[in-house]
Scaffold this motif. Sequence first.
Motif, PDB file in Angstrom:
ATOM      1  N   ARG A  46       3.165   1.932  -5.285  1.00  0.00           N
ATOM      2  CA  ARG A  46       1.910   2.531  -4.846  1.00  0.00           C
ATOM      3  C   ARG A  46       2.016   3.058  -3.413  1.00  0.00           C
ATOM      4  O   ARG A  46       1.460   4.109  -3.085  1.00  0.00           O
ATOM      5  CB  ARG A  46       0.809   1.480  -4.962  1.00  0.00           C
ATOM      6  N   GLU A  49       3.825   6.361  -3.495  1.00  0.00           N
ATOM      7  CA  GLU A  49       2.946   7.420  -4.007  1.00  0.00           C
ATOM      8  C   GLU A  49       1.961   7.873  -2.946  1.00  0.00           C
ATOM      9  O   GLU A  49       1.676   9.063  -2.811  1.00  0.00           O
ATOM     10  CB  GLU A  49       2.193   6.922  -5.247  1.00  0.00           C
ATOM     11  N   GLU A  50       1.435   6.929  -2.175  1.00  0.00           N
ATOM     12  CA  GLU A  50       0.470   7.264  -1.127  1.00  0.00           C
ATOM     13  C   GLU A  50       1.126   8.096  -0.022  1.00  0.00           C
ATOM     14  O   GLU A  50       0.564   9.077   0.452  1.00  0.00           O
ATOM     15  CB  GLU A  50      -0.127   5.984  -0.527  1.00  0.00           C
ATOM     16  N   ARG A  83      -0.583   6.662   6.366  1.00  0.00           N
ATOM     17  CA  ARG A  83      -0.635   6.650   4.900  1.00  0.00           C
ATOM     18  C   ARG A  83      -0.062   5.351   4.342  1.00  0.00           C
ATOM     19  O   ARG A  83      -0.598   4.773   3.403  1.00  0.00           O
ATOM     20  CB  ARG A  83       0.156   7.835   4.330  1.00  0.00           C
ATOM     21  N   ALA A  95      -2.068   2.345   2.172  1.00  0.00           N
ATOM     22  CA  ALA A  95      -1.616   1.790   0.894  1.00  0.00           C
ATOM     23  C   ALA A  95      -1.290   0.308   0.993  1.00  0.00           C
ATOM     24  O   ALA A  95      -1.263  -0.389  -0.029  1.00  0.00           O
ATOM     25  CB  ALA A  95      -0.404   2.564   0.386  1.00  0.00           C
ATOM     26  N   VAL A 138      -6.304  -1.262   0.758  1.00  0.00           N
ATOM     27  CA  VAL A 138      -6.443  -1.488  -0.684  1.00  0.00           C
ATOM     28  C   VAL A 138      -6.772  -2.944  -1.008  1.00  0.00           C
ATOM     29  O   VAL A 138      -6.855  -3.313  -2.181  1.00  0.00           O
ATOM     30  CB  VAL A 138      -5.156  -1.074  -1.429  1.00  0.00           C
TER      31      VAL A 138
END
Length: 198
Positions: A70, A73-74, A89, A93, A97
């Motif tokens: 994750r 991806e972020e 970023r 993440a 979250v």
Amino acid sequence: MSRTEAGGYRERLLAAAVSCLRDKGYARTTARDLVAASGTNLASIGYHFGGKDALLNEAIIGCFERWTERVEEEIFGSAPGSPRELLERAMVALVDVFEEMRPQLVVCVEGFPAALREDALRDKLAGAYARARQAGVEMLRRAGAGLGPDSPVTAEALVSVLIAISDGLMLQWLLDPASTPDARQVVDALAALSAFAG
């Protein structure tokens, strides 16, 4: 058991393990709890995982590894940015979250005390951290944020510190969410700390 059915059992058992770890904890989860939560049978635990502890260990490691995916991806899900933007970023993440990922955080934390007493889980967690560090180093390279030969810190050390910050904030958030800084505050704090270390 058919191939399709077997695959379904494995996934159902892993989902049940996450649920049981979150609700009952590692030490209090029984094989019967896992069977009841998954709608499978006792034999399926042994068939797919070799035993209850191995199933619980696999569920814990899965939570760690999905979190690493994750983060990647972020970081790379939008246009490239400055090193600070990429760090922000990553922190989003890793930190912002927590509310959404609370069940998985509980599962991750449940793994730590169990790993102190169980060699197999400790080895698996150490391996998960090694893979997370390597993934972080690869993310740095991919972002073009490689550290030069004169850098006083290696990429591995930098990633380890970022993981430690995330882990520490995770524990703080589980105990006192209102007092835990968000991603932007973390990045600002790191920038402020650099003035002391500079």
